[in-house]
Design a protein around this motif. Sequence first.
Motif, PDB file in Angstrom:
ATOM      1  N   ALA A 111      38.566  24.399  82.542  1.00  0.00           N
ATOM      2  CA  ALA A 111      37.721  25.629  82.311  1.00  0.00           C
ATOM      3  C   ALA A 111      37.709  26.688  83.339  1.00  0.00           C
ATOM      4  N   SER A 160      36.093  38.245  83.681  1.00  0.00           N
ATOM      5  CA  SER A 160      36.459  39.057  82.844  1.00  0.00           C
ATOM      6  C   SER A 160      36.381  40.447  83.496  1.00  0.00           C
ATOM      7  N   LYS A 171      23.783  38.407  78.278  1.00  0.00           N
ATOM      8  CA  LYS A 171      23.575  37.067  77.705  1.00  0.00           C
ATOM      9  C   LYS A 171      24.471  37.039  76.608  1.00  0.00           C
ATOM     10  N   ALA A 172      25.045  37.724  75.872  1.00  0.00           N
ATOM     11  CA  ALA A 172      26.129  37.504  74.765  1.00  0.00           C
ATOM     12  C   ALA A 172      27.462  36.998  75.414  1.00  0.00           C
ATOM     13  N   ASN A 173      27.526  37.370  76.682  1.00  0.00           N
ATOM     14  CA  ASN A 173      28.955  37.096  77.049  1.00  0.00           C
ATOM     15  C   ASN A 173      29.054  35.472  77.521  1.00  0.00           C
ATOM     16  N   PRO A 174      30.177  35.190  77.113  1.00  0.00           N
ATOM     17  CA  PRO A 174      30.372  33.670  77.359  1.00  0.00           C
ATOM     18  C   PRO A 174      30.634  33.129  78.544  1.00  0.00           C
ATOM     19  N   GLU A 175      30.976  34.146  79.511  1.00  0.00           N
ATOM     20  CA  GLU A 175      30.933  33.779  81.076  1.00  0.00           C
ATOM     21  C   GLU A 175      29.861  33.982  81.902  1.00  0.00           C
ATOM     22  N   ASP A 191      25.742  32.965  82.640  1.00  0.00           N
ATOM     23  CA  ASP A 191      25.081  31.819  82.718  1.00  0.00           C
ATOM     24  C   ASP A 191      23.484  32.223  82.468  1.00  0.00           C
ATOM     25  N   THR A 232      27.313  33.976  86.779  1.00  0.00           N
ATOM     26  CA  THR A 232      28.133  33.594  85.786  1.00  0.00           C
ATOM     27  C   THR A 232      28.218  32.221  85.903  1.00  0.00           C
ATOM     28  N   LYS A 233      28.953  31.576  84.773  1.00  0.00           N
ATOM     29  CA  LYS A 233      28.718  30.203  84.711  1.00  0.00           C
ATOM     30  C   LYS A 233      29.693  29.365  85.669  1.00  0.00           C
TER      31      LYS A 233
END
Length: 563
Positions: free
Chosen positions: A366, A371, A429-433, A435, A478-479
Amino acid sequence: MRPALPKIALPLLALATALSFTSPALADETPAAPPAAEAAAPAAPPRLIVAISVDQFSADLFAQYREHFSKGFGRLLQGAVFPSGYQSHAATETCPGHSTLLTGVHPSRTGIVANNWYVPGIGRADKKVYCVEDETNPKSTPKKPVVSPGHLKAPTLGDLLKKRNPATINAAVSAKDRAAVMMSGHDTDAVYWFDGKGFTTFEDRKITPAVKAENAAVAALVDAGNGPLPVPGYCGAVDHAVKVKDFTIGTYRFPQQAGDYSTFKRGPRLDAATGDMAIRMVDELGMGKDAVPDVLSVSFSQTDRVGHAFGHEGVEMCIQLAQLDATLGKLFAALDARGIDYAVVLSADHGGFDAPDRLNQQGYPAAKYISPALEGDALAAAVSKETGITAPQGKLLYGGGSSGDIYLGAGLTKAQRKTVTEALVALLKANPEVDAVYTADELKALQVPHGDPQDWTMIERVRASFDPERSGDVLMMTKRGVVGISDPEQGHTATHGSPWDYDRRVPIVFWRKGMAGEEQPVPVETVDIAPTLAALVGLKEPAGTWDGRCLDIDGSEADTCAR
């Protein structure tokens, strides 16, 4: 008024030369750590505090390599070891981290929220401000700053000791200007960092004979060149190539090309020169010679540079830490030879993370590079498309990417700012990267957290490094596993800066001759260092001076906080 510099005695100069740190084979020359059994620690305060920061020295690296440390680190391991120290805040960068080490307060109070922040309304083309820059000086730019401690809002331990007694000597050296400035503070006798081809200092000061001598020694070393550095046997397991784009990491051995300062600055030899410069400063300033405690801050920068260029899990980092162990051993041996009663603290400004390419191979698929869509210009374009709002002057948004802080451009109306903020928050908030996302208004409403830093929520970590005067209008985290580099290249494959524990956790180690050692796994903070050292030297300050607490660093019945 600063005391005049004492003349350098010829025997001391000779001794400094004899103890030069610039040999490439440090691991073969440094004496082993002293035996554990020593006389009891003196009751009187130490005459010299040696505050050491190892840039990007994560608690994970400390745990991985501590069994191999036999020289400088080996000595410190006989002292008070706190393997679960924390740079508690979210802004895990060099300048914020160094700002906590000797002030005892979080970045929310030091005002050092990042290495760089933005001032969209500033009257120059580049809206970025460097953390130790005097941006009011027309000659200054973030890349070529006129260096100043002016942004630091809190006093350092050296500042407070000099306020108590001006005879205290407060000095610092590092390869990085921001590290030396943040650890020493405002009231300093000597502050040096490596710039270009030698150590330098503030614009309004002149370099001294000690600096000239060290720069000459570095020039001779660079001109002569050197072969690859030796690889300790235990490095074999990490000595293999990992592909990153069209190049590899994992096998570099730091050869020194004759006349090339860039290869010199890439690896452990610059740490060795920093240690050499520290001893020259002790001699030139006469540190540790009287009963008034002095403070020598030494930040070794090359673990960070090696980490950025090659990651944490290759042979490069293994070589770097072995060489640094030897450099620390020489530093302590030189202080011993001068008969100075000194106490040491060693910690780090932040941790770090390995290159995603190697992490993918080693059970962490992961892990990834961030990005480009999360960088300021890309975010601005997306928000402008969504809202129809463009910047009346400059850019619509500044920042983003690895820093996390995003600033709204100048000239927007109140209504436009609200619209842009809402659109930006929704986009992030919609970005998967991503948190978590917070607005400045949300953070202003919170108190700075206290208690065990390992248990802090995400918003509490962010609050600890939030300053309403300098932080962004929106902050994104970020996550886990997202590395803040969008396009890796040679010399830049890994980084830090996240709110996750691999970037927050750092070792904290104290040592003084005769002190009973201890291993204390309780989570502590780097803001605990200043009050701990203050107690050791008998400095009493009003309640609220520090965010941290005093740590009892003597493993016996003696209590170093009760002095």
